[in-house]
Design a protein around this motif. Structure first.
Motif, PDB file in Angstrom:
ATOM      1  N   GLU A   1       3.443  -9.259   1.242  1.00 37.90           N
ATOM      2  CA  GLU A   1       2.342 -10.054   1.635  1.00 37.90           C
ATOM      3  C   GLU A   1       2.987 -10.749   2.375  1.00 37.90           C
ATOM      4  OE1 GLU A   1       3.644  -8.973  -1.852  1.00 37.90           O
ATOM      5  OE2 GLU A   1       2.850  -6.850  -2.037  1.00 37.90           O
TER       6      GLU A   1
ATOM      7  N   GLN B   1       0.259 -11.938   5.219  1.00 34.26           N
ATOM      8  CA  GLN B   1      -1.113 -11.080   4.462  1.00 34.26           C
ATOM      9  C   GLN B   1      -2.038 -12.438   5.136  1.00 34.26           C
ATOM     10  OE1 GLN B   1      -3.272  -8.806   3.450  1.00 34.26           O
ATOM     11  NE2 GLN B   1      -1.839  -7.431   2.556  1.00 34.26           N
TER      12      GLN B   1
ATOM     13  N   PRO C   1      -6.425 -11.935   0.169  1.00 35.04           N
ATOM     14  CA  PRO C   1      -6.381 -10.285  -0.134  1.00 35.04           C
ATOM     15  C   PRO C   1      -4.879 -10.079  -0.866  1.00 35.04           C
ATOM     16  CG  PRO C   1      -5.317 -11.359   2.073  1.00 35.04           C
ATOM     17  CD  PRO C   1      -6.640 -12.212   1.586  1.00 35.04           C
ATOM     18  N   THR C   2      -4.200 -11.653  -0.490  1.00 33.00           N
ATOM     19  CA  THR C   2      -3.543 -12.018  -1.863  1.00 33.00           C
ATOM     20  C   THR C   2      -3.484 -11.800  -3.526  1.00 33.00           C
ATOM     21  OG1 THR C   2      -2.658 -13.625  -1.350  1.00 33.00           O
ATOM     22  CG2 THR C   2      -1.811 -11.902  -0.578  1.00 33.00           C
TER      23      THR C   2
ATOM     24  N   GLU D   1      -6.912 -10.873  -4.990  1.00 32.66           N
ATOM     25  CA  GLU D   1      -7.585 -10.419  -5.262  1.00 32.66           C
ATOM     26  C   GLU D   1      -5.954  -9.309  -5.146  1.00 32.66           C
ATOM     27  OE1 GLU D   1      -9.715  -9.600  -2.088  1.00 32.66           O
ATOM     28  OE2 GLU D   1     -10.661 -10.863  -1.800  1.00 32.66           O
ATOM     29  N   LEU D   2      -5.348  -9.242  -4.808  1.00 35.04           N
ATOM     30  CA  LEU D   2      -4.392  -7.574  -5.074  1.00 35.04           C
ATOM     31  C   LEU D   2      -3.515  -8.543  -6.635  1.00 35.04           C
ATOM     32  CD1 LEU D   2      -2.340  -5.820  -3.747  1.00 35.04           C
ATOM     33  CD2 LEU D   2      -1.341  -6.560  -3.040  1.00 35.04           C
TER      34      LEU D   2
ATOM     35  N   GLN E   1      -6.165  -8.260  -9.114  1.00 31.87           N
ATOM     36  CA  GLN E   1      -6.109  -6.367  -9.553  1.00 31.87           C
ATOM     37  C   GLN E   1      -5.322  -5.464 -10.331  1.00 31.87           C
ATOM     38  OE1 GLN E   1      -9.079  -4.179  -8.969  1.00 31.87           O
ATOM     39  NE2 GLN E   1      -8.178  -3.309 -10.490  1.00 31.87           N
ATOM     40  N   LYS E   2      -3.958  -5.599  -9.859  1.00 28.53           N
ATOM     41  CA  LYS E   2      -2.567  -5.942 -10.781  1.00 28.53           C
ATOM     42  C   LYS E   2      -2.811  -6.148 -12.155  1.00 28.53           C
ATOM     43  CE  LYS E   2       1.156  -5.549  -6.476  1.00 28.53           C
ATOM     44  NZ  LYS E   2       1.634  -3.445  -7.022  1.00 28.53           N
TER      45      LYS E   2
ATOM     46  N   LEU F   1       3.354 -12.126  -7.585  1.00 32.00           N
ATOM     47  CA  LEU F   1       3.497 -10.446  -7.251  1.00 32.00           C
ATOM     48  C   LEU F   1       4.932  -9.935  -7.168  1.00 32.00           C
ATOM     49  CD1 LEU F   1       1.153 -10.186  -3.971  1.00 32.00           C
ATOM     50  CD2 LEU F   1       1.077  -8.762  -6.589  1.00 32.00           C
TER      51      LEU F   1
END
Length: 360
Positions: A39, A42, A51-52, A54-55, A58-59, A253
């Protein structure tokens, strides 16, 4: 300055072999890990959005089986946000916590001095909560907090049935149940339950991103969508909106991809290593049953002497053994082992030999 608490001692940075947790990284190694992130290109995050972020949210929400998740730079910010939210919905300003919980022992009584909440002690020292403790709970509570596992009590976990009973008590009395699950992912291995089944017990759940998942720092608060929206203002009020948090987010992440699959392996290694220690040093060397990847070891040596010998070993052999040593009184002391990738560099017998030599 470093007596008892050895983490951060100058000799630590000179070592190249470690016993507990994940191997500590240098500035350069952290940057190299960041550079490996898929990422990396990003858009960068600002004030908790991007975006990271949010990623990541969500994960983790998916891992825990929750509707939504919220990134926080520090666990206290997230858990305090949850407690303030639950107390705002209640006529009561009292929480139930274990007497050795992180909130009571490690946070300078922030729940009282900062949040204006009171606490009733829930459980007994050096023991996990049980049904007797649940029956004694008052009903005039804004939230019940359970730490899984309770680290300062020796990484203790309640029985699964006790957790079910606690959940039932919270439902019957309309008291939110908050899980301080800094190490929830490891606890799930003991229960042989999916992560989402353990997390489902909590109306709100906290997990750490920097412990077993190995991020640079940070945590996650998870719950239903309305709960997450309601705690966002509290996160901001508590100073939790960083200008940018990408080093925390990207390394979290990385940890989900690389450390999360290894958690069952860390759990099994803890069981195996603790059994080896017990076989050599006696049953008293493992004072409590090992339930997750963290456990206590007790050896017949005074804390000051163990500290002196451990620092000497760090200086001569570049081996770092202990982050913290606690005297038990008399001629014995305890230290923690939290199984992470640092133990990849050790065979169990090799560690046994090092500990045996220290006791000579």
């Amino acid at each position: 300055m470093y007596k008892g608490i050895l983490l951060g001692h100058p000799l630590m940075s000179e070592c190249n072999k470690f016993l507990t947790r994940h191997k500590p990284l240098s500035h350069r190694q952290w940057l190299e890990r960041l550079a490996q992130s898929p990422e990396l290109d990003q858009q960068i995050d600002f004030f908790g959005t991007g975006p990271t972020v949010e990623l990541l949210e969500q994960k983790v929400a998916n891992i825990l089986g929750k509707e939504r998740a919220l990134f926080v730079h520090k666990g206290m910010v997230g858990q305090h946000s949850a407690l303030l939210h639950w107390s705002s919905l209640s006529n009561f300003k009292t929480i139930a916590i274990h007497p050795q919980s992180h909130m009571e022992v490690d946070e300078e009584l922030a729940y009282k001095e900062l949040l204006g909440l009171e606490a009733v002690m829930f459980g007994k020292p050096d023991k996990a909560i049980d049904d007797t403790d649940i029956k004694k709970l008052p009903k005039d509570l804004s939230a019940i907090c359970v730490e899984l596992p309770t680290r300062r009590a020796g990484f203790k976990l309640p029985t699964w049935q006790s957790l079910i009973d606690l959940k039932q008590f919270s439902i019957e009395n309309s008291i939110p149940l908050h899980i301080d699950g800094a190490r929830l992912l490891e606890a799930a291995c003991h229960y042989k339950k999916p992560y989402e089944e353990v997390a489902a017990l909590g109306d709100s759940v906290y997990i750490s991103l920097y412990k077993t998942l190995g991020a640079a720092a940070g945590g996650i608060i998870a719950g239903n969508a309305d709960f997450i929206e309601q705690i966002k203002p509290w996160r901001s009020r508590l100073g939790g909106d960083f200008f940018t948090a990408f080093p925390y987010v990207l390394t979290a992440l990385w940890g989900i991809e690389n450390y999360l699959p290894r958690i069952p392996e860390f759990h099994e290694r803890a069981l195996k290593l603790s059994n080896s220690i017990q076989q050599v040093f006696g049953s008293q060397a493992i004072p409590y049953p090992v339930q997750c990847n963290g456990f206590l070891v007790e050896l017949p040596i005074e804390a000051d002497e163990l500290e002196r010998k451990a620092l000497a070993l760090a200086k001569t052999d570049k081996i770092w053994l202990f982050d913290r040593i606690v005297s038990t009184g008399g001629k014995s002391c305890r230290f923690e082992i939290q199984v992470g990738d640092a133990l990849d560099d050790w065979q169990d017998q090799e560690l046994i030999e090092v500990l045996t030599n220290i006791l000579r």
